[in-house]
Design a protein around this motif. Structure first.
Motif, mmCIF file in Angstrom:
data_model
loop_
_atom_site.group_PDB
_atom_site.id
_atom_site.type_symbol
_atom_site.label_atom_id
_atom_site.label_comp_id
_atom_site.label_asym_id
_atom_site.label_seq_id
_atom_site.Cartn_x
_atom_site.Cartn_y
_atom_site.Cartn_z
ATOM 1 N N ILE A 160 37.800 53.483 5.789
ATOM 2 C CA ILE A 160 36.919 52.604 5.864
ATOM 3 C C ILE A 160 37.114 51.285 5.807
ATOM 4 C CG2 ILE A 160 34.296 52.001 5.333
ATOM 5 C CD1 ILE A 160 33.768 55.272 4.965
ATOM 6 N N ASN A 161 37.893 50.957 4.634
ATOM 7 C CA ASN A 161 38.311 49.748 4.262
ATOM 8 C C ASN A 161 39.250 49.176 5.257
ATOM 9 O OD1 ASN A 161 38.905 47.465 2.700
ATOM 10 N ND2 ASN A 161 40.657 48.044 2.091
ATOM 11 N N VAL A 162 39.914 49.927 6.158
ATOM 12 C CA VAL A 162 40.918 49.456 7.130
ATOM 13 C C VAL A 162 40.064 48.800 8.080
ATOM 14 C CG1 VAL A 162 42.498 50.100 8.878
ATOM 15 C CG2 VAL A 162 42.657 51.149 6.509
ATOM 16 N N LEU A 163 38.819 49.609 8.537
ATOM 17 C CA LEU A 163 38.055 48.926 9.769
ATOM 18 C C LEU A 163 37.143 47.612 9.313
ATOM 19 C CD1 LEU A 163 36.443 52.428 10.760
ATOM 20 C CD2 LEU A 163 38.268 51.038 11.929
ATOM 21 N N SER A 164 37.031 47.533 7.768
ATOM 22 C CA SER A 164 36.451 46.091 7.417
ATOM 23 C C SER A 164 37.128 44.944 7.613
ATOM 24 C CB SER A 164 36.000 46.395 5.880
ATOM 25 O OG SER A 164 37.244 46.166 5.075
ATOM 26 N N PHE A 165 38.388 45.117 7.809
ATOM 27 C CA PHE A 165 39.177 43.887 8.089
ATOM 28 C C PHE A 165 39.032 43.026 9.795
ATOM 29 C CE2 PHE A 165 41.656 45.721 4.624
ATOM 30 C CZ PHE A 165 42.087 44.737 3.797
ATOM 31 N N VAL A 166 38.520 43.931 10.305
ATOM 32 C CA VAL A 166 38.353 43.733 11.659
ATOM 33 C C VAL A 166 37.406 42.342 11.943
ATOM 34 C CG1 VAL A 166 37.699 44.396 13.958
ATOM 35 C CG2 VAL A 166 38.859 45.997 12.664
ATOM 36 N N PRO A 167 36.274 42.491 11.318
ATOM 37 C CA PRO A 167 35.441 41.252 11.464
ATOM 38 C C PRO A 167 36.202 39.875 10.998
ATOM 39 C CG PRO A 167 33.946 42.875 10.676
ATOM 40 C CD PRO A 167 35.501 43.556 10.552
ATOM 41 N N LEU A 168 36.743 40.060 10.096
ATOM 42 C CA LEU A 168 37.521 38.631 9.446
ATOM 43 C C LEU A 168 38.501 38.412 10.325
ATOM 44 C CD1 LEU A 168 37.059 36.644 7.512
ATOM 45 C CD2 LEU A 168 38.556 37.850 5.867
ATOM 46 N N LEU A 169 39.287 39.242 10.944
ATOM 47 C CA LEU A 169 40.199 38.899 11.769
ATOM 48 C C LEU A 169 39.857 38.158 13.123
ATOM 49 C CD1 LEU A 169 42.501 41.986 11.298
ATOM 50 C CD2 LEU A 169 43.202 39.778 10.599
ATOM 51 N N ILE A 170 38.714 38.926 13.671
ATOM 52 C CA ILE A 170 38.025 38.419 14.726
ATOM 53 C C ILE A 170 37.692 36.964 14.580
ATOM 54 C CG2 ILE A 170 35.945 38.353 16.252
ATOM 55 C CD1 ILE A 170 36.098 41.499 16.079
ATOM 56 N N ALA A 171 37.031 36.543 13.384
ATOM 57 C CA ALA A 171 36.672 35.326 12.869
ATOM 58 C C ALA A 171 37.764 34.218 12.963
ATOM 59 C CB ALA A 171 35.818 35.435 11.361
ATOM 60 N N LEU A 172 38.980 34.693 12.153
ATOM 61 C CA LEU A 172 40.099 33.920 12.078
ATOM 62 C C LEU A 172 40.517 33.384 13.564
ATOM 63 C CD1 LEU A 172 41.863 35.399 9.194
ATOM 64 C CD2 LEU A 172 40.937 33.153 9.176
ATOM 65 N N HIS A 173 40.519 34.546 14.573
ATOM 66 C CA HIS A 173 40.933 34.260 15.798
ATOM 67 C C HIS A 173 40.041 33.190 16.497
ATOM 68 C CE1 HIS A 173 42.655 34.996 19.954
ATOM 69 N NE2 HIS A 173 41.246 35.454 20.352
ATOM 70 N N LEU A 174 38.815 33.417 16.500
ATOM 71 C CA LEU A 174 37.818 32.352 16.881
ATOM 72 C C LEU A 174 38.165 30.946 16.419
ATOM 73 C CD1 LEU A 174 34.403 34.395 16.657
ATOM 74 C CD2 LEU A 174 35.799 33.892 18.865
ATOM 75 N N PHE A 175 38.717 30.835 15.348
ATOM 76 C CA PHE A 175 38.875 29.433 14.837
ATOM 77 C C PHE A 175 39.917 28.856 15.413
ATOM 78 C CE2 PHE A 175 36.743 30.911 10.438
ATOM 79 C CZ PHE A 175 35.750 30.252 10.758
ATOM 80 N N LYS A 176 40.629 29.366 16.189
ATOM 81 C CA LYS A 176 41.771 28.920 16.900
ATOM 82 C C LYS A 176 41.866 27.611 17.412
ATOM 83 C CE LYS A 176 45.862 30.545 19.441
ATOM 84 N NZ LYS A 176 46.436 31.567 20.388
ATOM 85 N N HIS A 177 40.678 27.428 18.252
ATOM 86 C CA HIS A 177 40.523 26.053 18.928
ATOM 87 C C HIS A 177 39.319 25.347 18.583
ATOM 88 C CE1 HIS A 177 43.633 27.482 21.718
ATOM 89 N NE2 HIS A 177 42.915 28.457 22.027
ATOM 90 N N ARG A 178 38.813 25.887 17.107
ATOM 91 C CA ARG A 178 37.432 24.998 16.788
ATOM 92 C C ARG A 178 37.865 24.177 15.662
ATOM 93 N NH1 ARG A 178 32.602 29.001 17.582
ATOM 94 N NH2 ARG A 178 31.672 27.301 16.294
ATOM 95 N N LEU A 179 39.001 24.381 14.788
ATOM 96 C CA LEU A 179 39.037 23.426 13.683
ATOM 97 C C LEU A 179 40.115 22.436 13.875
ATOM 98 C CD1 LEU A 179 39.610 26.486 10.809
ATOM 99 C CD2 LEU A 179 37.394 25.187 11.742
ATOM 100 N N PRO A 180 39.819 21.437 13.478
ATOM 101 C CA PRO A 180 40.683 20.179 13.360
ATOM 102 C C PRO A 180 42.023 20.367 12.652
ATOM 103 C CG PRO A 180 38.899 19.688 11.777
ATOM 104 C CD PRO A 180 38.584 20.946 12.431
ATOM 105 N N LYS A 181 42.993 19.911 13.191
ATOM 106 C CA LYS A 181 44.302 20.054 12.664
ATOM 107 C C LYS A 181 44.487 19.258 11.391
ATOM 108 C CE LYS A 181 49.216 20.034 13.548
ATOM 109 N NZ LYS A 181 50.157 19.517 14.395
ATOM 110 N N VAL A 182 44.635 20.134 10.185
ATOM 111 C CA VAL A 182 44.896 19.591 8.896
ATOM 112 C C VAL A 182 46.321 19.247 8.666
ATOM 113 C CG1 VAL A 182 44.821 20.096 6.467
ATOM 114 C CG2 VAL A 182 43.079 21.264 7.949
ATOM 115 N N GLU A 183 46.250 17.922 8.298
ATOM 116 C CA GLU A 183 47.816 17.426 8.071
ATOM 117 C C GLU A 183 48.091 18.077 6.688
ATOM 118 O OE1 GLU A 183 47.712 13.012 8.098
ATOM 119 O OE2 GLU A 183 47.038 12.850 10.077
ATOM 120 N N ALA A 184 49.476 18.176 6.896
ATOM 121 C CA ALA A 184 50.302 18.845 5.666
ATOM 122 C C ALA A 184 50.953 17.529 4.809
ATOM 123 C CB ALA A 184 51.153 19.995 6.124
ATOM 124 N N ASP A 185 51.297 17.991 3.819
ATOM 125 C CA ASP A 185 52.157 17.167 2.752
ATOM 126 C C ASP A 185 53.385 17.242 3.230
ATOM 127 O OD1 ASP A 185 52.768 15.498 1.122
ATOM 128 O OD2 ASP A 185 52.347 16.411 -0.831
#
Length: 416
Positions: free
Chosen positions: A177-202
């Motif tokens: 069941i824990n394996v399945l619980s990772f799916v929503p967060l993976l979907i959320a991270l995928h949705l962020f692909k084009h939504r977040l501003p690029k963070v400048e690295a040091d």
């Protein structure tokens, strides 16, 4: 209530929060099942075995500290988190299949726990620093508090569900069941692909990458109050955070209980933890150093009362206050450190903070397990009371030193 949950007005944070809640519930399902099969099925009710597994799961936080903090600041955090979440899901699947096969042994659980700890060492600082990529600086303290609400709400629900599932369908299906619980967060991270501003690295080339590994330590050392807070965190987390060790020992040795009672005790502690996280989230300003000293003293008293509680129900109720004080301290520490740190150093500083909390938990776990086996589980809890007292005394000593410093400077100026 609107003040407490104000970060949820941010649509990106709402997506993250929703996925994290489900993932955190799955994490607590697995933690509960893992601890229970170790103490009840794979060892002779040995708390030291649980301590060993906890040590292996959290030791990588210290071992990999320089690399994990650097990775959280230099790599794309969204991609890093997507990778770590996939790897943790894979490890949960492996452990679930081993348990369902009926041939699981203690060393296999130890290997999986260590591998999970290695992945989590990269995941934790990136996850904390990633929040600052989603919300504004003004929302950050509130968002950190809500993250703790999410985690501890899961700790309230997860162990109770795990206890019932272990009794009804077995530990193996809890891991699945824990394996399945990772799916929503993976979907959320995928949705962020084009939504977040690029963070400048040091990417400064003036300092070699190897030297930058130590930037988190240097930054904390230059801010002495942060260094003192880390020492206080080490003291409290090394003995007080090992609740999976002493609660499992109390369940099987003192109360002669089963998996459902163990899950119930963790859930009672989580009630206090949620309250502590809510208090932190509702504050308009970040916690002060003095506030954390008072909370350390509160933790010491709570541990003492829990250790001497005479019955199961008094023990369970007092765990609420223990969870409250522990969560107030850990959440306040994370919030204070994030707000007080420059943004380009946050990943490295939070890696040090998390490594101190989780790494000290790993170092203390074998000791707590040994004390529980030799002297009894109540003495193991009492050690947490002692550590909280020492932490509070250290904090008060530092405040006194800070108060004396301006007076010394003023006297020196008059002499001149």
């Amino acid at each position: 209530m609107s003040k407490t949950f104000r970060s949820l007005a941010n649509p990106n944070y709402r997506i993250w929060f929703g996925g994290a809640v489900i993932s955190n519930i799955g994490t607590w399902l697995q933690r509960t099942a893992q601890d229970w099969i170790v103490i009840a099925e794979l060892s002779d009710k040995n708390a030291s075995a649980v301590g060993l597994v906890v040590f292996l799961q959290f030791a990588p936080q210290i071992l990999l500290l320089p690399i994990t903090g650097w990775a959280a600041d230099r790599l794309d955090r969204r991609k890093l988190l997507f990778t770590t979440q996939c790897l943790m899901a894979g490890l949960a699947l492996i452990l679930g299949l081993l348990v369902l096969s009926g041939h699981v042994v203690l060393w296999q659980v130890c290997v999986c726990a260590f591998a999970l700890g290695c992945v989590a060492a990269f995941d934790a600082p990136a996850r904390h620093a990633f929040v600052s990529d989603i919300v504004s600086e003004k929302e950050l303290s509130n968002a950190v508090g809500l993250n703790s609400v999410s985690f501890n709400s899961a700790r309230l629900v997860g162990p109770a569900i795990a206890g019932l599932l272990i009794a009804s369908v077995g530990s193996g299906w809890v891991f699945m069941i824990n394996v399945l619980s990772f799916v929503p967060l993976l979907i959320a991270l995928h949705l962020f692909k084009h939504r977040l501003p690029k963070v400048e690295a040091d990417n400064s080339k003036k300092t070699p990458d190897v030297a930058k590994f130590l930037d988190g330590f240097r930054y904390i050392w230059q801010h002495r109050e942060m260094a003192v807070i880390l020492v206080m965190s080490f003291l409290i987390c090394s003995l007080g955070m090992n609740f999976s060790v002493y609660l499992s020992a109390m369940t099987v040795h003192v109360f002669q209980g089963h998996a459902d009672q163990y899950g119930f005790l963790i859930s009672m502690m989580a009630i206090g933890s949620i309250s502590g996280a809510m208090v932190t989230a509702s504050r308009r300003s970040s916690p002060t150093f003095r506030f954390m000293i008072y909370v350390a003293a509160m933790f010491s008293v709570s541990c003492l009362l829990v250790a001497i509680s005479p019955s199961f129900w008094s023990f369970a109720v007092l765990l609420i206050f223990l969870g409250l004080s522990l969560q107030l301290f850990t959440t306040s520490t994370a919030s204070y450190m994030q707000v007080a740190t420059q943004k380009r150093y946050r990943g490295r500083v939070m890696a040090v903070v998390l490594a101190t909390a989780l790494g000290s938990t790993a170092l203390g776990a074998p000791l707590v397990g040994w004390v529980a086996d030799v002297f009894g589980a109540r003495w193991a809890i009492g050690m947490g009371s002692l550590s909280g007292m020492v932490a509070a005394m250290l904090g008060f000593w530092f405040l006194r030193q800070q108060a004396k410093a301006p007076l010394k400077m003023e006297s020196h100026d008059k002499l001149q």
